[in-house]
Design a protein around this motif. Structure first.
Motif, PDB file in Angstrom:
ATOM      1  N   GLY B  64      47.657  43.911  40.074  1.00  0.00           N
ATOM      2  CA  GLY B  64      48.119  43.322  38.812  1.00  0.00           C
ATOM      3  C   GLY B  64      47.788  41.840  38.698  1.00  0.00           C
ATOM      4  O   GLY B  64      48.418  41.109  37.954  1.00  0.00           O
ATOM      5  N   THR B  66      45.442  39.300  37.249  1.00  0.00           N
ATOM      6  CA  THR B  66      44.704  39.566  36.020  1.00  0.00           C
ATOM      7  C   THR B  66      43.901  38.370  35.529  1.00  0.00           C
ATOM      8  O   THR B  66      44.326  37.225  35.669  1.00  0.00           O
ATOM      9  CB  THR B  66      45.725  39.990  34.933  1.00  0.00           C
ATOM     10  OG1 THR B  66      46.402  41.142  35.408  1.00  0.00           O
ATOM     11  CG2 THR B  66      45.062  40.294  33.619  1.00  0.00           C
ATOM     12  N   HIS B  68      41.983  36.788  32.109  1.00  0.00           N
ATOM     13  CA  HIS B  68      41.897  36.852  30.644  1.00  0.00           C
ATOM     14  C   HIS B  68      40.523  36.347  30.251  1.00  0.00           C
ATOM     15  O   HIS B  68      40.355  35.161  30.034  1.00  0.00           O
ATOM     16  CB  HIS B  68      42.957  35.952  29.999  1.00  0.00           C
ATOM     17  CG  HIS B  68      44.361  36.369  30.299  1.00  0.00           C
ATOM     18  ND1 HIS B  68      45.433  35.835  29.659  1.00  0.00           N
ATOM     19  CD2 HIS B  68      44.864  37.286  31.168  1.00  0.00           C
ATOM     20  CE1 HIS B  68      46.548  36.376  30.113  1.00  0.00           C
ATOM     21  NE2 HIS B  68      46.236  37.252  31.038  1.00  0.00           N
ATOM     22  N   ARG B  76      42.130  41.555  28.789  1.00  0.00           N
ATOM     23  CA  ARG B  76      42.566  41.284  30.154  1.00  0.00           C
ATOM     24  C   ARG B  76      41.871  42.240  31.096  1.00  0.00           C
ATOM     25  O   ARG B  76      41.637  43.395  30.752  1.00  0.00           O
ATOM     26  CB  ARG B  76      44.060  41.510  30.297  1.00  0.00           C
ATOM     27  CG  ARG B  76      44.874  40.525  29.535  1.00  0.00           C
ATOM     28  CD  ARG B  76      46.331  40.910  29.616  1.00  0.00           C
ATOM     29  NE  ARG B  76      47.099  39.996  28.793  1.00  0.00           N
ATOM     30  CZ  ARG B  76      48.391  40.129  28.556  1.00  0.00           C
ATOM     31  NH1 ARG B  76      49.050  41.130  29.113  1.00  0.00           N
ATOM     32  NH2 ARG B  76      49.026  39.276  27.806  1.00  0.00           N
ATOM     33  N   ILE B  77      41.572  41.764  32.262  1.00  0.00           N
ATOM     34  CA  ILE B  77      41.120  42.670  33.301  1.00  0.00           C
ATOM     35  C   ILE B  77      42.054  42.494  34.469  1.00  0.00           C
ATOM     36  O   ILE B  77      42.205  41.397  35.005  1.00  0.00           O
ATOM     37  CB  ILE B  77      39.684  42.342  33.765  1.00  0.00           C
ATOM     38  CG1 ILE B  77      38.732  42.306  32.575  1.00  0.00           C
ATOM     39  CG2 ILE B  77      39.226  43.377  34.785  1.00  0.00           C
ATOM     40  CD1 ILE B  77      37.331  41.879  32.958  1.00  0.00           C
ATOM     41  N   SER B  78      42.686  43.575  34.831  1.00  0.00           N
ATOM     42  CA  SER B  78      43.616  43.475  35.922  1.00  0.00           C
ATOM     43  C   SER B  78      42.927  43.964  37.189  1.00  0.00           C
ATOM     44  O   SER B  78      41.993  44.759  37.138  1.00  0.00           O
ATOM     45  CB  SER B  78      44.839  44.262  35.487  1.00  0.00           C
ATOM     46  OG  SER B  78      45.482  44.790  36.529  1.00  0.00           O
ATOM     47  N   PRO B  96      38.193  44.129  40.110  1.00  0.00           N
ATOM     48  CA  PRO B  96      38.837  44.652  38.903  1.00  0.00           C
ATOM     49  C   PRO B  96      39.203  46.125  39.074  1.00  0.00           C
ATOM     50  O   PRO B  96      38.524  46.862  39.784  1.00  0.00           O
ATOM     51  CB  PRO B  96      37.765  44.493  37.832  1.00  0.00           C
ATOM     52  CG  PRO B  96      36.475  44.461  38.573  1.00  0.00           C
ATOM     53  CD  PRO B  96      36.764  43.887  39.928  1.00  0.00           C
ATOM     54  N   ASN B  97      40.258  46.545  38.418  1.00  0.00           N
ATOM     55  CA  ASN B  97      40.567  47.971  38.363  1.00  0.00           C
ATOM     56  C   ASN B  97      39.504  48.666  37.530  1.00  0.00           C
ATOM     57  O   ASN B  97      38.803  48.036  36.760  1.00  0.00           O
ATOM     58  CB  ASN B  97      41.919  48.217  37.680  1.00  0.00           C
ATOM     59  CG  ASN B  97      43.039  47.583  38.455  1.00  0.00           C
ATOM     60  OD1 ASN B  97      42.880  47.254  39.633  1.00  0.00           O
ATOM     61  ND2 ASN B  97      44.153  47.372  37.793  1.00  0.00           N
ATOM     62  N   ASP B 101      43.010  47.073  30.858  1.00  0.00           N
ATOM     63  CA  ASP B 101      44.418  47.155  30.487  1.00  0.00           C
ATOM     64  C   ASP B 101      44.586  47.703  29.081  1.00  0.00           C
ATOM     65  O   ASP B 101      43.851  47.374  28.177  1.00  0.00           O
ATOM     66  CB  ASP B 101      45.073  45.773  30.574  1.00  0.00           C
ATOM     67  CG  ASP B 101      45.220  45.360  32.012  1.00  0.00           C
ATOM     68  OD1 ASP B 101      44.561  46.002  32.858  1.00  0.00           O
ATOM     69  OD2 ASP B 101      45.944  44.408  32.294  1.00  0.00           O
ATOM     70  N   ARG B 116      32.857  43.125  33.110  1.00  0.00           N
ATOM     71  CA  ARG B 116      33.776  43.313  34.224  1.00  0.00           C
ATOM     72  C   ARG B 116      33.215  42.814  35.546  1.00  0.00           C
ATOM     73  O   ARG B 116      33.849  42.070  36.278  1.00  0.00           O
ATOM     74  CB  ARG B 116      34.113  44.803  34.299  1.00  0.00           C
ATOM     75  CG  ARG B 116      34.586  45.280  35.644  1.00  0.00           C
ATOM     76  CD  ARG B 116      34.717  46.786  35.627  1.00  0.00           C
ATOM     77  NE  ARG B 116      35.472  47.222  34.481  1.00  0.00           N
ATOM     78  CZ  ARG B 116      36.785  47.150  34.408  1.00  0.00           C
ATOM     79  NH1 ARG B 116      37.453  46.635  35.391  1.00  0.00           N
ATOM     80  NH2 ARG B 116      37.422  47.577  33.346  1.00  0.00           N
ATOM     81  N   TYR B 145      50.038  31.442  37.176  1.00  0.00           N
ATOM     82  CA  TYR B 145      48.644  31.673  37.505  1.00  0.00           C
ATOM     83  C   TYR B 145      48.110  30.580  38.410  1.00  0.00           C
ATOM     84  O   TYR B 145      48.726  29.525  38.562  1.00  0.00           O
ATOM     85  CB  TYR B 145      47.776  31.817  36.259  1.00  0.00           C
ATOM     86  CG  TYR B 145      47.634  30.580  35.389  1.00  0.00           C
ATOM     87  CD1 TYR B 145      48.530  30.317  34.357  1.00  0.00           C
ATOM     88  CD2 TYR B 145      46.574  29.698  35.586  1.00  0.00           C
ATOM     89  CE1 TYR B 145      48.384  29.215  33.546  1.00  0.00           C
ATOM     90  CE2 TYR B 145      46.415  28.586  34.773  1.00  0.00           C
ATOM     91  CZ  TYR B 145      47.331  28.345  33.748  1.00  0.00           C
ATOM     92  OH  TYR B 145      47.171  27.251  32.946  1.00  0.00           O
ATOM     93  N   TYR B 162      50.811  38.963  37.280  1.00  0.00           N
ATOM     94  CA  TYR B 162      51.770  39.685  36.450  1.00  0.00           C
ATOM     95  C   TYR B 162      52.878  40.335  37.275  1.00  0.00           C
ATOM     96  O   TYR B 162      53.972  40.546  36.789  1.00  0.00           O
ATOM     97  CB  TYR B 162      51.060  40.733  35.585  1.00  0.00           C
ATOM     98  CG  TYR B 162      50.457  40.119  34.356  1.00  0.00           C
ATOM     99  CD1 TYR B 162      51.228  39.967  33.200  1.00  0.00           C
ATOM    100  CD2 TYR B 162      49.150  39.665  34.338  1.00  0.00           C
ATOM    101  CE1 TYR B 162      50.703  39.381  32.067  1.00  0.00           C
ATOM    102  CE2 TYR B 162      48.612  39.072  33.209  1.00  0.00           C
ATOM    103  CZ  TYR B 162      49.394  38.935  32.071  1.00  0.00           C
ATOM    104  OH  TYR B 162      48.875  38.350  30.957  1.00  0.00           O
TER     105      TYR B 162
END
Ligand SMILES: Nc1nc2c(ncn2[C@@H]2O[C@H](COP(=O)(O)OP(=O)(O)OP(=O)(O)O)[C@@H](O)[C@H]2O)c(=O)[nH]1
Ligand SMILES: [Mg+2]
Lengths: 210, 672
Positions: B64, B66, B68, B76-78, B96-97, B101, B116, B145, B162
């Motif tokens: 989590g 992340t 922006h 957002r990329i978490s 990255p996941n 999101d 990504r 952050y 997050y």
């Protein structure tokens, strides 16, 4: 032209105080009221003589606007001397001196010689900062002080040369390790722009960059 | 669970801004908790290609975390942030996941998906980190952050926590590397040794929200050519290992191999261009298609079209080029298309239908891109290029627009015109702005006859437009550099309201250059650095070795789009070329590279350090051959193609920023 030493100077202070005009007066001996505001940095150079030795001053004229500060800070590195300029007709430029000094303290080397200049002294009828106040500030912060005018050239030559004299004296006193360029001093070389190994202070080498 | 421990630690020692010391016990408690959860990653993560058995000890892992990526958007990329030990050194990675999101809108999602990979941080050695800046929101509202700033001066985009976990991160860091809180700023944590007093001082360099659009700049982060994107995503751990071994075996460096690929591509292109010259109409499409794909083929076809059209040979033979003593590096990497003649009055009229619509805007933009615009047409054509006029608007619609916009301008202008001296006394911000603008318009292009001399009325108009703009866009206000943009526009338009609107539209794209936190500038300089890495790896390596990777020496080029580097006439040509956005919205970055490439042998040969380079670049002003630079930039841009575009994160100026409720111009770092 060859030189015994090269000193890096920076000129700092609020926008519009006359930094670029001071530089132009010193390098070209003229006052040009219409020239562009500075973005980033501008360069000037001039040879002077101290103790019979030719010394080249490489001068960095920085932009004064607040929002450029994060960029201009990267120019402090390795400066041997700084002219910190305010405008005697604008009080706020004097009030900001402390923050400029703070920047210099943080980003320049500790042995940097700082000269405080109250510019535009030709406009003394519109004066907003007294001579004494300037003198007092300089005293409190261990700076050399002068009022000058880029317009009439009063004290311009003196300001740059006196600073160089102070730096030169520091070299003589062994304050600097001149082979370490982070002090903003280069010893004259035979080959342009080669770094490393001090060639001693013999100044007969073919000089360096423009 | 770690989180609870941390929460407990948190409760024992609530965060306080006055806290200047890191050595509170709770940190250690958190670290201990974290370390009990150590995972050992091995060949499951360490990938197939790697022979190394190097053990990877994960000492911190948080989901989590992340990014922006959009400058002002909601995308957002978490992902997962990890700290791991390998061969005694600590590394940081962020992956990255797979899924974007859910709260991102679908169009944004698409964009993000594309980028990504750009943000992935493969094993970043902590020894490359200068400091980490922590941002804790006031009153614990919002998300904490960190911004990681490298020794090179570059910054990663902010990592938002997050699911909390920041405290444990610092605790783990503290266990494995030397980290202390800066004296100057309690939110700045200096990493590594501080032998060098300079390093310490530089740590307070302000880089607040800087890199919200920035790429993850990891040194070994290779540029994946489109085909290898997927591969790259899955080999992260291997590059971790490879990075370590790279120190010893340069040849293992995946980045380097890639560089060679790029160079090979270049040399093929060069060769191809030569072949094409010698046999202009011989069928050799195949070579083009095979060696470099559709782009190249298209490029060549363009060349041919152009060639027929202008009756020039495609490739200038070297002898016919003006020899430019300063431009010592004549390596013709690839040849761009010969510059064309400016758009003429006759050609322009052919572009318009009877009602005044531009029938083929793409063709128009192409024409302008390759040749510029005849000066008498600029007044008309610039309004289209800038976007003030729609291409499909009619004469009548434009006339109407002019009337409406004139009135609108006067209304905005009256906002400051009506400020009385008494009111001004109580309106410091207004007085300051006006004072600054007054001081600056008399220092803008005064050597150009249009602005020359005492009491020049045009200088007053410059002043009025800038002051009006600072009311129109009060958040951004006035910044130095704006007058540089406005002066040529007013010179061309010769009309106050029209100049105002054209300037306003230009600032929609370039206003971010003037953000107080320099985010727009940092984003562009980062993209530039990525592009150089892609297009000129040796030069990139040189800059890296010489601490020049922050590209501050290109600051003025980028800030005011080369305004100070060329004559007034040339700048009008250059800007209209840039405004076409024909090959890229970021063509100015390719121009930077084209110029740097021209001088690379001097830069490298003379072993320029940062200071020398900065001075050298400054003094190129007035020396650069514009046509040649444009030609080179065009070639570079075509060659880079999608891979080049992928180096530039969305939202990087002059791309249009994405509007949010919070306003377009973030002037203050609102996070404490
Ligand atoms: N009367 C008088 N005017 C001066 C003097 N020095 C500078 N000026 C005027 O002050 C204005 C600003 O001078 P600059 O040299 O451009 O100021 P700067 O400090 O370089 O400003 P930035 O580049 O924005 O940081 C110019 O328009 C000059 O005409 C001086 O000694 N006397
Ligand atoms: Mg200046």
């Amino acid at each position: 032209m060859s030189y015994a030493y090269l000193f890096k100077y920076i000129i700092i202070g609020d926008t519009g105080v006359g930094k670029s005009c001071l530089l132009l007066q010193f390098t070209d001996k003229r006052f040009q009221p219409v020239h562009d505001l500075t973005i980033g940095v501008e360069f000037g150079a001039r040879m002077i003589t101290i103790d019979n030795k030719p010394i080249k001053l490489q001068i960095w004229d920085t932009a004064g606007q607040e929002s450029f500060r994060s960029i201009t800070r990267s120019y402090y590195r390795g400066a041997a001397g700084a002219l910190l300029v305010y405008d005697i007709t604008r009080r706020e430029t004097f009030n900001h001196l402390a923050s400029w000094l703070e920047d210099a303290r943080q980003h320049a080397n500790a042995n940097m010689t700082v000269m405080l200049i109250g510019n535009k002294c030709d406009l003394s009828h519109r004066r907003a900062v007294s001579y004494e106040e300037g003198e007092q500030f300089a005293k409190e912060h261990g700076l050399v002080f002068m009022e000058a005018s880029a317009k009439t050239a009063q004290n311009v030559e003196e300001a740059f040369i006196k600073t160089a004299g102070t730096i030169y004296k520091k070299i003589q006193d062994g304050v600097f390790d001149v082979s370490n360029e982070s002090y903003g001093i280069k010893v004259g070389y035979a080959v342009p722009n080669t770094s490393g190994g001090g060639a001693g202070s013999s100044s007969q080498g073919g000089g360096c960059c423009s | 669970m770690r989180g609870e421990e941390a929460a407990a630690a948190e409760a024992r020692c609530p965060r306080s801004p006055e806290l200047h010391d890191l050595s509170d016990d709770s940190d250690y408690a958190a670290a201990a908790a974290a370390s009990s959860n150590h995972t050992v990653m091995r060949s499951d993560l360490a990938d197939k290609g790697s022979v190394e058995t190097a053990r990877v000890d994960v000492v911190y892992e948080k989901e989590g975390v992340t990014i922006h990526p959009m400058q002002y958007g909601s995308g957002r990329i978490s992902g997962i942030l990890r700290l791991y030990l390998q061969q005694g050194s600590l590394f940081l990675s962020w992956e990255p996941n797979e899924e974007v999101d859910s709260f991102s809108t679908s169009s944004v999602t698409m964009e993000i998906e594309k980028y990504r990979n750009l943000y992935t941080v493969k094993g970043l050695p902590l020894s490359d980190v200068r400091f980490i800046r922590k941002h804790s929101p006031a009153f614990n509202i919002g998300v904490e952050y960190i911004i990681i700033v490298l020794s090179s001066g570059l910054a990663y985009p902010p990592f938002y926590f997050y699911n909390s976990g920041l405290r444990e991160l610092f605790a783990s860091l503290k266990k494995h590397v030397f980290i202390i809180r800066s004296d100057d700023d309690p939110n700045v944590f200096l990493v590594n040794d501080f032998q060098d007093p300079l390093q310490k001082s530089l740590s307070s360099l302000e880089l607040p929200g800087v890199a919200s659009v920035a790429n993850a700049m990891s040194r070994q982060n290779s540029f994946s050519f489109t085909g290898s994107v997927d591969e790259a995503r899955h080999v992260t751990p291997s590059s971790m290992t490879e990075y370590v071994s790279k120190q010893k075996h340069k040849s293992n460096d995946p980045g380097r191999d890639l560089s060679i690929q790029v160079l090979e591509k270049f040399s093929l292109v060069t060769k191809f261009a030569r072949d094409t010259t010698s046999s202009l109409f011989r069928e050799n499409h195949n070579i083009g298609a095979r060696t470099y794909g559709r782009q190249q083929q298209k490029h060549v076809l363009d060349n041919r079209a152009n060639d027929k059209y202008t009756d020039h040979p495609i490739t200038p033979d070297k002898g016919s080029l003006p020899s430019d003593s300063i431009e010592s590096d004549n390596l013709p990497l690839v040849w761009g298309k010969q510059r064309d003649n400016p758009l003429s009055v006759e050609e322009w009229s052919n572009f318009l239908d009877p009602e005044g619509r531009v029938m083929d805007s793409k063709a128009l933009r192409k024409k302008v891109f390759y040749g510029g615009v005849d000066h008498v047409l600029r007044k008309e054509v610039w309004k289209f290029l800038l976007g003030y006029h729609e291409y499909d608007s009619t004469y009548a619609e434009r006339e109407y627009l002019a009337v409406v916009k004139r009135a609108e301008y006067e209304a905005i202008k009256s906002q400051w015109k009506s400020i009385s001296p008494t009111q001004a006394k109580r309106f410091t911000k207004f007085r300051e702005r006006k004072g600054l603008i007054d001081k600056d318009v008399v220092r803008t292009d005064r050597s150009v006859p249009y602005y020359e001399g005492d009491d020049n009325q045009n200088v007053v108009v410059l002043r009025d437009i800038l002051l009006t703009y600072s009311f129109y866009n009060f958040d951004l206000g006035y910044c130095q550099g704006m007058s540089d943009f406005l002066a040529p526009i007013l010179y061309v338009m010769e009309d106050e309201p029209e100049s105002f609107w054209c300037f306003t539209i230009l600032m929609e794209r370039l206003g971010a250059n003037f953000n107080r936190d320099q985010s727009g500038m940092h984003a562009q300089l980062l993209a530039l650095s990525k592009l150089v890495e892609l297009l000129d790896p040796p030069l990139h390596n040189y800059f890296r070795q010489n601490d020049c990777l922050n590209y501050f020496f290109c600051f003025r080029w980028v800030l005011i789009q080369f305004k100070r580097e060329f004559s007034f006439d040339q700048i009008m040509l250059l800007w209209e070329v840039l405004w076409t956005h024909y090959l890229s919205e970021h063509f100015h970055l390719y121009l930077c590279i084209a110029i740097l490439k021209r001088y690379r042998s001097r830069i490298i040969g003379e072993q320029m350090d940062f200071d020398t380079l900065l001075k050298f670049i400054n003094e190129l002003s007035g020396q650069i051959n514009l046509d040649r630079a444009l030609q080179d930039a065009e070639a570079l841009c075509s060659v880079a193609g999608d891979n080049g575009a992928a180096c530039i994160p969305p939202g990087t100026p002059p791309s249009m920023p994405i509007e949010t409720d919070g306003g377009l111009y973030v002037q203050e770092d609102e996070v404490l």
